[in-house]
Design a protein around this motif. Sequence first.
Motif, PDB file in Angstrom:
ATOM      1  N   MET A  48      17.966  50.755 -11.253  1.00  0.00           N
ATOM      2  CA  MET A  48      18.060  50.993  -9.731  1.00  0.00           C
ATOM      3  C   MET A  48      16.933  51.457  -9.318  1.00  0.00           C
ATOM      4  O   MET A  48      16.216  52.483 -10.076  1.00  0.00           O
ATOM      5  N   VAL A  49      16.360  51.136  -8.137  1.00  0.00           N
ATOM      6  CA  VAL A  49      15.002  51.418  -7.421  1.00  0.00           C
ATOM      7  C   VAL A  49      15.399  51.564  -6.171  1.00  0.00           C
ATOM      8  O   VAL A  49      15.955  50.788  -5.255  1.00  0.00           O
ATOM      9  N   LYS A  50      15.312  52.756  -5.584  1.00  0.00           N
ATOM     10  CA  LYS A  50      15.355  53.408  -4.372  1.00  0.00           C
ATOM     11  C   LYS A  50      14.333  52.857  -3.320  1.00  0.00           C
ATOM     12  O   LYS A  50      12.985  52.702  -3.781  1.00  0.00           O
ATOM     13  N   LYS A  51      14.714  52.455  -2.162  1.00  0.00           N
ATOM     14  CA  LYS A  51      13.591  51.775  -1.104  1.00  0.00           C
ATOM     15  C   LYS A  51      13.714  52.607   0.155  1.00  0.00           C
ATOM     16  O   LYS A  51      14.455  53.472   0.298  1.00  0.00           O
ATOM     17  N   LEU A  55      16.552  54.317   9.410  1.00  0.00           N
ATOM     18  CA  LEU A  55      17.733  54.972  10.143  1.00  0.00           C
ATOM     19  C   LEU A  55      17.817  54.521  11.482  1.00  0.00           C
ATOM     20  O   LEU A  55      19.172  54.268  11.907  1.00  0.00           O
ATOM     21  N   TYR A  56      16.974  54.306  12.289  1.00  0.00           N
ATOM     22  CA  TYR A  56      17.164  53.754  13.587  1.00  0.00           C
ATOM     23  C   TYR A  56      15.860  53.617  14.440  1.00  0.00           C
ATOM     24  O   TYR A  56      14.898  54.112  14.021  1.00  0.00           O
ATOM     25  N   LYS A  97      13.461  56.743   6.339  1.00  0.00           N
ATOM     26  CA  LYS A  97      13.637  57.770   5.439  1.00  0.00           C
ATOM     27  C   LYS A  97      13.000  57.063   4.097  1.00  0.00           C
ATOM     28  O   LYS A  97      13.395  56.453   3.807  1.00  0.00           O
ATOM     29  N   SER A  98      12.182  58.205   3.334  1.00  0.00           N
ATOM     30  CA  SER A  98      11.431  57.772   2.251  1.00  0.00           C
ATOM     31  C   SER A  98      12.250  58.335   1.148  1.00  0.00           C
ATOM     32  O   SER A  98      12.380  59.494   0.921  1.00  0.00           O
ATOM     33  N   GLY A 110       2.081  49.245  20.240  1.00  0.00           N
ATOM     34  CA  GLY A 110       3.408  49.356  20.780  1.00  0.00           C
ATOM     35  C   GLY A 110       4.505  49.739  19.582  1.00  0.00           C
ATOM     36  O   GLY A 110       5.702  49.646  20.050  1.00  0.00           O
ATOM     37  N   LYS A 111       4.010  49.877  18.325  1.00  0.00           N
ATOM     38  CA  LYS A 111       5.061  49.930  17.653  1.00  0.00           C
ATOM     39  C   LYS A 111       4.698  51.373  16.511  1.00  0.00           C
ATOM     40  O   LYS A 111       3.594  51.296  16.135  1.00  0.00           O
ATOM     41  N   LEU A 112       5.686  52.100  16.222  1.00  0.00           N
ATOM     42  CA  LEU A 112       5.190  53.283  15.638  1.00  0.00           C
ATOM     43  C   LEU A 112       6.403  53.565  14.327  1.00  0.00           C
ATOM     44  O   LEU A 112       7.469  53.687  14.736  1.00  0.00           O
ATOM     45  N   ALA A 113       5.989  53.585  13.188  1.00  0.00           N
ATOM     46  CA  ALA A 113       7.149  53.920  12.105  1.00  0.00           C
ATOM     47  C   ALA A 113       6.771  55.375  11.717  1.00  0.00           C
ATOM     48  O   ALA A 113       5.678  55.538  11.252  1.00  0.00           O
ATOM     49  N   LEU A 114       7.881  56.210  11.753  1.00  0.00           N
ATOM     50  CA  LEU A 114       7.578  57.458  11.253  1.00  0.00           C
ATOM     51  C   LEU A 114       8.510  57.811   9.961  1.00  0.00           C
ATOM     52  O   LEU A 114       9.576  57.223  10.016  1.00  0.00           O
TER      53      LEU A 114
END
Length: 166
Positions: A48-51, A55-56, A97-98, A110-114
């Motif tokens: 099993m590998v978490k990715k 979230l939204y 969420k990491s 125009g796009k931001l991943a936090l």
Amino acid sequence: MFSNDKTKHDTIKIIVEKEVPAVDYTLDDSAVDTLATDSSAVDSLGMMVKKDELLYTKNIKLISLNRNGAVIDSAMANAADVDPSGLPAVYSVEFWKSPINYKGYKMGRGKLALFGIYQSDDISLVALGNNLFLKNRDIYFRLEPSEDFCSFSPVTDKNVLAQLSQ
């Protein structure tokens, strides 16, 4: 009599452990499907590998400040959905969420991943000139466009902080 033998003698203790029986880690298809939901995946070895988990997504309007810290309010810019600084007026912000609790960002036009920030109510995007800043509660972070993930770096310049805080 005395011995002239100056060699050292070390004692080595050898411990033999019992052999552990092999365990079969193969999973049937239904177990793999159960494990591979949401942010998990199963690699070719059945592990099993978490990715990363999205979230939204939320659209957040950019707050533009001029060099004196005053808010720029241009009806023409608002109507055209373009900010006078050349930055987009609205950013599509993704909250991720990491599994390794990474905190940082990745930004395009125009796009931001936090990563590591989960509440959209705690943040705002502020433009000062052509520079973009993320305000998370009372801390400002300068954001640079990047296809790679970048760590958050707090703004420490007192002049910049004074302009952002007005």
